[in-house]
Design an enzyme around this catalytic site. Structure first.
Site: not given
Ligand code: GLA
Length: 375
Positions: A120, A168, A218
């Site tokens: 993550g 990200d 997701y």
């Molecule tokens: C992943 C996605 C981001 C965001 C996070 C949750 O990292 O790539 O764009 O949505 O999950 O905050």
């Protein structure tokens, strides 16, 4: 990493490579808010991807993933998509640069990373940002930093099957040592926040449950949010109130309702945390982190047993704030811990987790670092 990557490059492709790097990220709060047009609060970390790159004068890319010991070779046209999933990130970036008018050719590259995979912490964004930044630099494409972040995001959408938000890639490209960034994902305005909480540490505890965003969960969450926003007559869930949500409760599924409830709550929490940070009120920051955790677990349903356990252990140890970080379904918790509780928390978390799940979690102290760069 620099040495390893350079020497492998020399061995495979010869002299003359230039090194580029991009980091992974943490996020203090504001999870699953980016694609809802909301706020996020990330920072880049001292772990990332380093790539040695040299233009090769052909129309082919030769890429070697040092950590996997695998090589891929592919062209730059849409039909040249490589078979290996790691190579698709690089291929996708090449395609997205071209779609934005960048005139690029082939190159040779060796890369390696130390962002733990599936934790993550956005190892994939680090990879995308490295190549977007490098191609822009080496081919003088003149693409600005925001667009470089979008190149990474579009790569995820169009070549990797994840309909992610912008957090990200933004954090990886724009990171600044010692600073978190508050980004408004609707207006794309952002501000750097110096972050050095006196008397506290930020630490990640990795459950080592590999999170995997490719596939449906997701994208499902995102689709729920979009459905509810549509029922509310809004472009994004951002700005919706609980009253508005309650008013359409019978027009949406129970699942969509809970997911939207989480997002609306999370919007409030990010703003609370910003206010609290300005006053140095870390107790409030921590409380909101726990609320985010349980919102992600119970309403958004992106946690797992191991992460819930880690948040509980943190609370028992008196940790100020603890929550699942990133997309979810595994990976790390991020913890705001008082200096004097740090050692006790880490040893207790390791021991209790190992007793229950048979392996110790990994622990990383957060060092907030710079974004994409040429080394
Ligand atoms: C992943 C996605 C981001 C965001 C996070 C949750 O990292 O790539 O764009 O949505 O999950 O905050």
């Amino acid at each position: 990493m620099k040495e390893k990557v350079s020497s492998k490059f020399r061995e495979l492709y010869g002299e003359g490579a230039i090194l580029f790097a991009s980091p992974g990220r943490i996020n203090l709060i504001g999870e699953h808010t980016d694609y809802n047009g909301g706020f996020v609060f990330p920072g880049a970390v001292d772990k990332g991807i380093v790539a040695a790159i040299r233009l090769n004068g052909t129309d082919k890319v030769r890429a070697y993933a040092l950590d996997l010991g695998e090589e891929a070779e592919f062209g730059l046209n849409e039909e040249d998509k490589p078979a290996q999933s790691w190579a698709c990130y690089i291929f996708g970036v090449c395609r997205e640069v071209q779609k934005r008018g960048g005139v690029i050719g082939g190159f040779d590259t060796v890369f390696s990373g130390d962002v733990p995979l599936g934790a993550g912490m956005s190892s994939s964004a680090a990879l995308e940002s490295t190549f977007a930044f490098a191609l822009n630099d080496l081919y003088h494409c003149g693409i600005d930093r925001f667009e470089l972040a979008k190149i990474g995001q579009s790569t995820e959408h169009n070549y990797c099957g994840v309909n992610c938000g912008i957090m990200d890639q933004f954090a990886s490209v724009f990171g600044k040592k010692g600073h978190l960034m508050r980004l408004d994902c609707r207006s794309m305005e952002f501000a750097y926040f110096p972050f050095d909480p006196q008397g506290y540490k930020l630490v990640l505890v990795n459950s080592r449950v590999k999170h995997e965003l490719v596939g449906s969960p997701y994208n499902d969450r995102r689709a729920s949010c979009e459905r509810v926003a549509k029922v509310l007559g809004q472009e994004f869930l951002r700005g919706a109130t609980m009253e508005q949500l309650d008013a359409v409760k019978d027009k949406i599924s129970e699942e969509d309702y809970k997911r939207a409830r989480y997002v609306i709550g999370e919007e409030r929490r990010v703003l609370d945390v910003c206010e609290a940070l300005e006053k140095g009120d870390y107790e409030t920051v921590g409380k909101r982190m726990y609320e985010t955790h349980w919102g992600m677990s119970k309403d958004y349903e992106v946690s797992c047993e191991e992460l819930d356990f880690l948040a509980e252990v943190a609370e028992e140890c008196g940790v100020t704030g603890s929550r699942i970080m990133g997309g979810g379904f595994g990976g790390c918790t991020i913890n705001l811990v008082k200096d004097e509780l740090y050692d006790g928390f880490i040893s207790t978390a390791k021991a209790k987790f190992a007793a229950k799940y048979g392996h110790e979690p990994e622990v990383y102290d957060v060092v907030i670092s710079d974004g994409s760069r040429r080394l």
